[in-house]
Write a protein that holds these residues in place. Structure first.
Motif, PDB file in Angstrom:
ATOM      1  N   SER A   1      26.108  95.992  -8.524  1.00  0.00           N
ATOM      2  CA  SER A   1      26.764  96.066  -9.837  1.00  0.00           C
ATOM      3  C   SER A   1      25.847  95.540 -10.934  1.00  0.00           C
ATOM      4  O   SER A   1      24.913  94.784 -10.675  1.00  0.00           O
ATOM      5  N   SER A   2      26.153  95.919 -12.161  1.00  0.00           N
ATOM      6  CA  SER A   2      25.345  95.499 -13.303  1.00  0.00           C
ATOM      7  C   SER A   2      25.617  94.035 -13.660  1.00  0.00           C
ATOM      8  O   SER A   2      26.560  93.410 -13.171  1.00  0.00           O
ATOM      9  N   GLU A   3      24.807  93.542 -14.544  1.00  0.00           N
ATOM     10  CA  GLU A   3      24.888  92.160 -15.014  1.00  0.00           C
ATOM     11  C   GLU A   3      26.256  91.838 -15.626  1.00  0.00           C
ATOM     12  O   GLU A   3      26.715  90.700 -15.563  1.00  0.00           O
ATOM     13  N   LYS A   4      26.926  92.836 -16.202  1.00  0.00           N
ATOM     14  CA  LYS A   4      28.216  92.578 -16.848  1.00  0.00           C
ATOM     15  C   LYS A   4      29.291  92.116 -15.856  1.00  0.00           C
ATOM     16  O   LYS A   4      30.304  91.568 -16.262  1.00  0.00           O
ATOM     17  N   CYS A   5      29.045  92.307 -14.567  1.00  0.00           N
ATOM     18  CA  CYS A   5      30.016  91.903 -13.541  1.00  0.00           C
ATOM     19  C   CYS A   5      29.693  90.538 -12.948  1.00  0.00           C
ATOM     20  O   CYS A   5      30.421  90.056 -12.075  1.00  0.00           O
ATOM     21  N   ARG A   6      28.640  89.905 -13.400  1.00  0.00           N
ATOM     22  CA  ARG A   6      28.203  88.640 -12.805  1.00  0.00           C
ATOM     23  C   ARG A   6      29.320  87.599 -12.781  1.00  0.00           C
ATOM     24  O   ARG A   6      29.545  86.927 -11.779  1.00  0.00           O
ATOM     25  N   GLU A   7      30.027  87.449 -13.900  1.00  0.00           N
ATOM     26  CA  GLU A   7      31.093  86.445 -13.977  1.00  0.00           C
ATOM     27  C   GLU A   7      32.196  86.723 -12.956  1.00  0.00           C
ATOM     28  O   GLU A   7      32.725  85.789 -12.342  1.00  0.00           O
ATOM     29  N   ILE A   8      32.533  87.978 -12.764  1.00  0.00           N
ATOM     30  CA  ILE A   8      33.574  88.333 -11.792  1.00  0.00           C
ATOM     31  C   ILE A   8      33.153  87.898 -10.391  1.00  0.00           C
ATOM     32  O   ILE A   8      33.930  87.278  -9.658  1.00  0.00           O
ATOM     33  N   PHE A   9      31.904  88.185 -10.022  1.00  0.00           N
ATOM     34  CA  PHE A   9      31.439  87.798  -8.690  1.00  0.00           C
ATOM     35  C   PHE A   9      31.313  86.284  -8.548  1.00  0.00           C
ATOM     36  O   PHE A   9      31.585  85.734  -7.480  1.00  0.00           O
ATOM     37  N   GLN A  10      30.949  85.602  -9.609  1.00  0.00           N
ATOM     38  CA  GLN A  10      30.894  84.141  -9.557  1.00  0.00           C
ATOM     39  C   GLN A  10      32.283  83.571  -9.311  1.00  0.00           C
ATOM     40  O   GLN A  10      32.457  82.661  -8.504  1.00  0.00           O
ATOM     41  N   GLU A  11      33.292  84.107 -10.002  1.00  0.00           N
ATOM     42  CA  GLU A  11      34.660  83.633  -9.783  1.00  0.00           C
ATOM     43  C   GLU A  11      35.166  84.011  -8.396  1.00  0.00           C
ATOM     44  O   GLU A  11      35.934  83.261  -7.793  1.00  0.00           O
ATOM     45  N   ALA A  12      34.727  85.148  -7.888  1.00  0.00           N
ATOM     46  CA  ALA A  12      35.165  85.589  -6.556  1.00  0.00           C
ATOM     47  C   ALA A  12      34.699  84.624  -5.467  1.00  0.00           C
ATOM     48  O   ALA A  12      35.327  84.515  -4.415  1.00  0.00           O
TER      49      ALA A  12
END
Length: 159
Positions: A45-56
């Motif tokens: 995924s692109s950088e814009k999804c980084r926060e989602i994966f960090q929270e996951a």
């Protein structure tokens, strides 16, 4: 050990993924199932999804692909991770886009636990306005699957 692994391949997910993970927080071992070991696979995924994966990461392990390799590769990554000594048990896959609900995941997990040598799949109800392309695609793959394996399934693309 009969661990319960929930595998979620994800490419460019939105916050629906986190909503799904949060819904599992209320899980209390219903139906005699152990709490799931969650594996989310970021399929490039692109950088814009980084926060989602960090929270996951608060809900389980997040594995990463550097670039998008497809859902099959994401599943293989999770299967390999498990096989490399991170437990034994049964696995359930769910999509990151919100089409699966926790109630259905538990039902599939319970069937998998009760039939340890079987492949258990979900089945969608094709009711209402289902695009013709989806109906035809599922019908064709259902026929090919049946011819090549000798096993009839009602839904070969159930996620």
């Amino acid at each position: 050990m009969n661990d319960f692994f929930l595998i979620i391949p994800a490419f460019e997910p939105d916050y629906t993924l986190l909503d799904f993970l949060k819904s599992m927080k209320e899980y209390t071992g219903e139906e005699g199932l152990p709490a799931p070991k969650i594996l989310v696979v970021d399929d490039g995924s692109s950088e814009k999804c980084r926060e989602i994966f960090q929270e996951a990461q608060a809900y389980g392990r997040v594995l990463h692909h550097e670039k998008n390799r497809g859902k099959g590769a994401a599943l293989r990554t999770a299967f390999s991770y498990i096989q490399e000594g991170h437990g034994l048990g049964y696995m359930v896959t769910a999509d990151a886009d919100g089409q699966h609900v926790w109630r259905d995941v538990k039902r599939v997990a319970a069937e998998a636990r009760n039939h340890p040598r079987a492949l258990v799949t979900g089945v969608r109800d094709f009711v209402g306005r289902v695009p013709l392309r989806s109906r035809l695609g599922n019908g064709i793959t259902r026929g090919v699957f049946s011819l090549t394996t000798g096993t009839a399934l009602r839904d070969t693309q159930c996620g």
